[in-house]
Design a protein around this motif. Structure first.
Motif, short mmCIF file in Angstrom:
data_model
loop_
_atom_site.label_atom_id
_atom_site.label_comp_id
_atom_site.label_asym_id
_atom_site.label_seq_id
_atom_site.Cartn_x
_atom_site.Cartn_y
_atom_site.Cartn_z
N HIS A 199 0.84 -1.32 0.03
CA HIS A 199 -0.01 -0.11 -0.10
C HIS A 199 0.73 1.18 0.10
CE1 HIS A 199 -2.81 -3.30 1.43
NE2 HIS A 199 -4.03 -2.18 0.88
N GLN A 201 -10.51 -3.89 -1.02
CA GLN A 201 -10.75 -3.84 0.25
C GLN A 201 -11.18 -5.07 1.32
OE1 GLN A 201 -10.25 -1.29 2.24
NE2 GLN A 201 -10.06 0.39 0.33
N PHE A 223 -8.00 -7.15 1.53
CA PHE A 223 -7.30 -6.64 2.68
C PHE A 223 -7.85 -6.92 4.21
CE2 PHE A 223 -5.65 -2.80 5.39
CZ PHE A 223 -4.41 -3.23 5.07
N CYS A 224 -9.17 -6.85 4.39
CA CYS A 224 -9.92 -6.99 5.44
C CYS A 224 -9.65 -8.60 5.84
CB CYS A 224 -11.34 -6.79 5.36
SG CYS A 224 -11.65 -4.95 5.49
N GLN A 226 -7.56 -0.23 11.78
CA GLN A 226 -7.51 -0.15 10.21
C GLN A 226 -8.42 -1.17 9.79
OE1 GLN A 226 -3.50 -0.88 8.61
NE2 GLN A 226 -2.59 0.47 10.11
N SER A 253 -4.98 5.58 5.67
CA SER A 253 -4.66 4.37 6.33
C SER A 253 -3.36 4.12 6.62
CB SER A 253 -5.15 3.12 5.29
OG SER A 253 -4.26 3.16 3.98
N LYS A 272 -11.68 0.55 9.95
CA LYS A 272 -12.09 1.68 8.67
C LYS A 272 -12.33 0.95 7.42
CE LYS A 272 -9.35 5.41 11.16
NZ LYS A 272 -8.14 5.85 11.20
N HIS A 273 -11.58 0.11 7.03
CA HIS A 273 -11.62 -0.81 5.95
C HIS A 273 -13.02 -1.40 5.85
CE1 HIS A 273 -7.60 0.02 3.96
NE2 HIS A 273 -7.21 -0.40 5.12
N GLN A 291 -12.37 -1.78 -6.38
CA GLN A 291 -12.01 -1.46 -4.96
C GLN A 291 -12.58 -2.13 -3.91
OE1 GLN A 291 -12.97 2.77 -4.74
NE2 GLN A 291 -11.77 3.44 -6.54
N LYS A 292 -13.99 -2.61 -3.82
CA LYS A 292 -14.57 -3.28 -2.86
C LYS A 292 -13.54 -4.54 -3.03
CE LYS A 292 -18.71 -5.54 -1.73
NZ LYS A 292 -20.37 -5.77 -1.89
N GLU A 347 -7.49 8.01 0.06
CA GLU A 347 -7.46 6.81 0.96
C GLU A 347 -6.28 5.99 1.47
OE1 GLU A 347 -9.53 2.35 0.12
OE2 GLU A 347 -9.87 3.82 -1.28
N LYS A 355 -15.30 1.18 4.99
CA LYS A 355 -15.22 1.37 3.61
C LYS A 355 -15.84 0.46 2.56
CE LYS A 355 -13.39 4.05 0.24
NZ LYS A 355 -13.88 5.22 -0.18
#
Length: 885
Positions: free
Chosen positions: A248, A344, A347-348, A530, A660, A533-534, A340-341, A656, A537
Motif C-alpha cells: 500500500h 478492500q 485487505f480485510c 485499520q 490508512s 476503517k476498511h 475497490q471493494k 484513501e 469503507k
C-alpha cells in the motif's frame, strides 16, 4: 439564679417532699440517714441529669418503683420564675422547663443555656461543701496542701492544678535529664548502644557494602536493558506493521509521484462544461454524417412495423439514447467500485487472518475506557512478571539455603547421649583410680582410655550443640524469609488470576488471543482500527454500488418497451442493449430522412446547413476552452476527459491510502523495503544482545545475592538496623508525647500565673477578712511568698500551713471557698449547698462559722443541710427558716 422550692416526687428514700426555700440562708434539718445527702443529689440530678449506667455515682432509683425525679422552682434574671422538671421515665431522662403558667419554654439545651456558665463540675467543686472534703484536706502534707489551696483560690477547684501535676508526672515518667528509669532515657541509652554496634559492624563489613553497591548497580543495569529491549520491541512491532503494509505504501508513493507530475490545470478547472459541449458537438457531428449518408440512401422500401414503432416512439427513443453517456459512465464507475471493494475485502481478510479475528461482524475493537484499562493492566503485567520472576529466584535461593541448613542439623538423640557422657567419664575415672590402686593395671588403663574417649566425644557433642543452636537460629530466619517470599508469590499469583479474568472477559468480548500479552494487544490496536476503517469503507462501497445498480436497472426498465425491436439476446448487458438501441435509432433515422428527402430536397439541404452551423459554433466554443490545456484540436478532447476521470480516481485512491498509512508511516519520510528489512534485522540483533546482557546481569546478580545472603547469615546487621529503626520510631513517639505534656503544663502554668496576677490579691484580702472572723482575729493576714501561702498571726508571727491545727486549716479552706464564690458573683450566682461541714467544731468555732454564713448569705444564697442541733438553735435565734425532713 435563686432556688425557691424543691419538689421531690420520688428520689431514693425521699417521696412526695416539698421544701420551700424562703431565705438567703435556708436550714434543712434531719437525723443521720434521713436523706440529706439524697436531697443534695436530687438537686444535682434535676439541674444536671441522671448519672449514666457506667457512672460510679450512687443510683437513687426508688425501690417501690413509680415516678423517679421531681421539680425545682427557681428565679432567673432573664425569665423570672421558672420550673425545672426531670423524670427518669420521661423524655429519656431529659429536663423540661416551664414558666409560671406551666407553659413549656425549653428543653435540656435551654436549661444548659439558663445555667451557663455553671456546669456539673463547677457545681461539685465550687457550690457544694461536704464533710468529706474537710477530711481529705486534713490528710494532705504541707506541699500538697499549699497546691490544693492555691488551686482552689485561683480556679475554684483543684482540677487545674491536678491536671498540671498529672502532666508533670507524665513528663517525668517519660524523660528526666539525669534519670535512669524514665522510658525515654532508657531508649536513648539503647539507641546509642545500637548505633555503636552498627558502626562497629559496618566498619568490619566493607566487603558487604561493596556487594550491596554491586547489587544496586546490577539491578539498575538489568532495568536499563529491560527498558532498552522494550523500546526495541516497540520499534520492531512498528517495522513489522510497515512491512505488512508495504504494498500500500509503494502504491501511494507511485500515485503521489504521478499526481505531482500531472498538469496542474487538470486539478484546478472543472471539465464538466467542456464535457457537456463536447457531447453536443459529437451528436451534431453525427447528425451531419447521417444526413450526408442519407443522400446516398436510395432504397425505396415499404414502411415496416419496426419503422412504424419508431415513428410512434421517436421522442422516447431519442431521450433513451441521450442517456447513453451517463449509463456508460455509471457502468465504468460500477467496475471501478467493484474492483475497490474486492481489494478492500481482500485487505480485510488478510487483517482478520493476521489478527486471528474469526468474525469481523462481531465486536473486535474495545471502547476508550477499556483501552485505558488495557494500558494500565499492561504496565501492571510487565511489572508483575518482573517482580514475580525476581521473587521466585530469591525463593529458590532461600530454599537452597534451607535445604543446606536442614542437612547440617543433627538428631536430638545425639545431644541426649552427649549429656550423659560427662557423668560416665567421671564414673570411669573413679573406677580407673580404684583399679589402679588395687593393681589391676590393664583393666584400669582400658577403662581410663574409654573415659578419655567419652570426654572427647562429650566435648565434641557440646560444640556441635552450640553450632546447632546457631544453625537452628539461621534456619528459623531462612524459614521466615521463605514464608514471606511464598506469601509474596501467592499474592502475585492472585493478582495474575485477577488479570487473567480481565483478559478472559476482553478476549471473549473482542476476539483477542488469550495466549498473547496485553502489550501485544496494544500493538494490535492500530491494525484493528485499520480493519474497522476498511470494513466501513467496504460498507460505503457496497452502498454506492447498490445505488448505481438501482439507477442502471431504472434505465434498463425505461427501454424495455422497445426490446423486441432490438437485435439482442434475452438477457443482454446494458452496454450491448444501448449499442443495439443506437444502431436501431440510426437505421430508423436514415429511413426517416430518406422518406423526408422524397418530400423535398431543398428542405433537406436547409436542415443540413443548420446542423453544420450548430457544429461550427460548438467547435469554436470547444477550441476556446481547450487552449487553457495547451490543446488546439477538438479531436484531443476525449483523451483530456478520459485523463481527467482517471485523475479523479487516482486522487481518491491516494487520499484513501494516505489515511490508512498515516498511523503506520511518517509520510514526510521516504522508506524503502530493503531499508525496513535492514532496520528490522538490526533491531532483532539489538533485542538479542539486550537479552544476553540482561541474562548475564541477572546471573551475576544471583551470585551477588547469594554472597550477600551468606554474609547476612547471622542476620546481625539487618537486625541491628531494624532495632535502630524501631527505637527511632519509639523515640519520636515518646518525644512527641513528652512535648505535648510539656506544652500542656506550661499553658496551665501561664493560666495560673495570669489568674494569680489578676484576682489573687483581692481573693487573699477577702479570705483574710473571713478567716479573721472565724478565728476571733487570732490571724490578721494571709500572704503569698515564693509561691506559698504564709499566715500572719495577730503579733506578726508567721505560720506555715503545716503548723496550723486541723480545725484552723478547715477554717482557712472555708474562708477561701467563700471568698472565691463572692468574687465570682459577677459571672455566676448559684446557692452554696453545705452538708454538715462543721460536725467536728467546738461551740465557739461553730458560732463563728454560723455568724460568717449569716454575713455571706446577705450576698450569696446558702442552703445548709445538717443534723447538728446547735446549728438549728442558732437558726431559730436569728429567725432563719428551718425545714425538717
Amino acid at each position: 439564679m435563686q432556688i425557691l422550692e424543691l419538689e421531690v416526687v420520688q428520689f431514693g428514700c425521699l417521696k412526695e417532699v416539698t421544701i420551700p426555700i424562703d431565705s438567703q440562708l435556708q436550714a434543712i434539718y434531719g437525723d443521720n440517714g434521713i436523706g440529706k445527702t439524697t436531697l443534695y443529689n436530687f438537686i444535682r440530678t434535676i439541674f444536671f441529669g441522671f448519672p449514666s449506667k457506667r457512672s460510679k455515682r450512687h443510683d437513687y432509683t426508688p425501690l417501690a418503683g413509680g415516678a423517679f425525679g421531681g421539680r425545682i422552682r427557681v428565679r432567673t434574671e432573664a425569665f423570672g420564675e421558672v420550673v425545672i422538671e426531670r423524670f427518669k421515665q420521661e423524655r429519656q431522662g431529659k429536663a423540661v422547663v416551664y414558666n409560671q403558667t406551666h407553659e413549656e419554654i425549653g428543653d435540656e439545651v435551654f436549661l444548659n443555656q439558663l445555667l451557663s456558665p455553671l456546669t456539673v463540675e463547677l457545681f461539685d467543686e465550687m457550690y457544694s461543701l461536704q464533710q468529706e472534703e474537710l477530711y481529705k484536706i486534713n490528710q494532705l502534707q504541707e506541699e500538697d496542701l499549699q497546691k490544693f489551696l492555691l488551686s482552689i483560690g485561683l480556679s475554684g477547684s483543684r482540677k487545674m492544678m491536678d491536671l498540671k501535676e498529672s502532666f508533670e508526672k507524665e513528663q517525668g515518667n517519660i524523660y528526666k535529664p539525669n534519670g535512669v528509669k524514665p522510658e525515654l532515657n532508657n531508649y536513648l541509652e539503647e539507641y546509642s548502644r545500637i548505633q555503636e554496634l552498627i558502626e562497629e559492624k559496618e566498619a568490619d563489613e566493607a566487603a558487604y557494602q561493596e556487594k550491596v553497591g554491586e547489587q544496586l548497580n546490577l539491578e539498575q543495569l538489568i532495568e536499563q536493558e529491560k527498558n532498552h529491549m522494550l523500546a526495541q520491541k516497540t520499534q520492531r512491532d512498528q517495522l513489522n506493521q510497515q512491512l505488512v503494509f508495504w504494498e500500500h505504501y509503494d502504491e501511494w508513493q507511485k500515485l503521489k509521484l504521478e499526481l505531482e507530475q500531472e498538469e496542474p490545470r487538470l486539478f484546478s478547472h472543472d471539465l464538466k462544461d467542456i464535457e457537456k459541449i463536447y457531447g453536443q458537438y459529437t451528436f451534431t457531428k453525427q447528425q451531419e454524417l447521417d444526413y450526408l449518408n442519407e443522400q446516398a440512401y436510395i432504397k425505396d422500401s415499404d414502411i415496416t412495423p419496426a419503422y412504424t414503432f419508431y415513428l410512434e416512439h421517436q421522442e422516447a427513443c431519442q431521450e433513451a439514447l441521450a442517456r447513453r453517456i451517463d449509463v456508460e459512465k455509471r457502468e465504468d464507475s460500477l467496475k471501478r467500485l467493484a474492483q475497490q471493494k474486492n481489494e478492500q475485502i481482500a485487505f480485510c481478510d488478510q487483517l482478520q487472518q493476521d489478527l486471528q479475528i474469526k468474525d469481523a461482524r462481531l465486536a473486535f475493537y474495545p471502547n476508550i475506557q477499556e483501552v485505558t484499562q488495557i494500558q494500565q493492566w499492561s504496565l501492571t503485567e510487565n511489572e508483575l512478571m518482573q517482580q514475580q520472576t525476581a521473587t521466585e529466584n530469591l525463593f529458590d535461593q532461600e530454599m537452597e539455603k534451607q535445604e543446606a541448613l536442614e542437612n547440617e542439623k543433627l538428631e536430638k538423640d545425639w545431644f541426649k547421649i552427649g549429656n550423659g557422657l560427662p557423668i560416665g567419664a567421671i564414673l570411669g575415672a573413679g573406677i580407673t583410680l580404684l583399679l589402679m590402686l588395687k593393681k589391676h593395671f590393664i583393666l584400669g588403663i582400658a577403662i581410663g582410655f574409654i573415659s578419655l574417649i567419652a570426654v572427647g566425644v562429650a566435648y565434641y557433642l557440646q560444640e556441635q550443640k552450640k553450632k546447632q543452636k546457631v544453625i537452628a537460629k539461621q534456619y528459623q530466619e531462612v524459614s521466615d524469609r521463605v514464608d514471606k517470599l511464598a506469601d509474596k508469590i501467592a499474592n502475585y499469583q492472585e493478582r495474575q488470576k485477577e488479570m487473567d479474568v480481565f483478559k478472559q472477559q476482553l478476549a471473549e468480548s473482542y476476539q483477542f488471543s488469550i495466549q498473547k500479552s496485553l502489550r501485544d494487544w496494544l500493538a494490535e490496536l492500530p491494525l484493528r482500527d485499520q480493519l474497522k476503517k476498511h470494513l466501513e469503507k467496504v460498507e460505503e462501497l457496497t452502498e454506492e454500488i447498490t445505488r448505481l445498480n438501482l439507477e442502471q436497472e431504472s434505465d434498463i426498465s425505461r427501454i424495455q418497451f422497445m426490446k423486441e425491436w432490438l437485435p439482442v439476446s434475452s438477457e443482454p448487458n446494458i452496454s450491448t442493449l444501448y449499442q443495439a438501441l443506437a444502431d436501431y435509432v440510426e437505421e430508423m433515422e436514415a429511413k426517416r430522412l430518406a422518406e423526408a428527402q422524397k418530400l423535398g430536397e431543398e428542405q433537406w439541404y436547409q436542415m443540413l446547413r443548420d446542423i453544420q452551423k450548430r457544429k461550427a459554433d460548438l467547435e469554436a466554443q470547444l477550441v476556446e476552452r481547450i487552449t487553457l490545456f495547451n490543446l488546439s484540436e477538438v479531436e484531443d478532447i476525449p483523451v483530456l476527459l478520459h485523463r481527467s476521470q482517471e485523475l479523479k480516481i487516482q486522487v481518491a485512491r491516494e487520499k484513501e491510502l494516505r489515511q490508512s498509512l498515516e498511523p503506520i508511516f511518517d509520510l514526510n519520510e521516504v522508506y524503502t523495503q530493503e531499508g525496513l528489512k535492514e532496520s528490522e534485522r538490526q533491531l532483532n540483533e539489538g533485542i538479542e544482545n539486550s537479552r544476553r546482557h540482561r541474562d548475564s546481569y541477572e546471573k551475576q546478580l544471583q551470585g551477588v545475592l547469594f554472597t550477600i545472603g551468606n554474609m547476612e547469615a547471622d542476620g546481625k546487621l539487618p537486625r541491628l538496623y531494624q532495632e535502630k529503626s524501631n527505637i527511632q520510631s519509639k523515640l519520636e513517639e515518646l518525644a512527641l508525647t513528652w512535648g505535648q505534656y510539656r506544652i500542656g503544663s506550661l499553658v496551665i502554668q501561664d493560666i495560673l500565673d495570669f489568674l494569680s496576677d489578676q484576682q489573687l490579691p483581692s481573693l487573699l484580702e477577702k479570705t483574710c477578712e473571713y478567716f479573721a472572723q472565724l478565728t476571733d482575729n487570732r490571724y490578721k493576714d494571709i500572704q503569698l511568698k515564693e509561691g506559698k501561702l504564709v499566715i500572719l498571726g495577730s503579733e506578726n508571727q508567721s505560720y506555715q500551713l503545716g503548723e496550723l491545727s486541723t480545725g484552723t486549716r478547715d477554717q482557712l479552706y472555708i474562708s477561701l471557698r467563700m471568698a472565691f464564690i463572692i468574687l465570682q458573683q459577677a459571672y455566676c450566682v448559684f446557692p452554696l449547698i453545705i452538708d454538715d461541714g462543721w460536725l467536728n467544731y467546738d461551740d465557739r468555732r461553730k458560732g463563728n462559722l454560723f455568724q460568717l454564713l449569716t454575713k455571706v448569705s446577705l450576698e450569696q444564697p446558702i442552703i445548709c443541710m445538717s443534723s447538728d442541733q446547735a446549728f438549728i438553735e442558732y437558726c431559730r435565734e436569728h429567725n432563719h427558716p428551718i425545714f425538717s425532713l
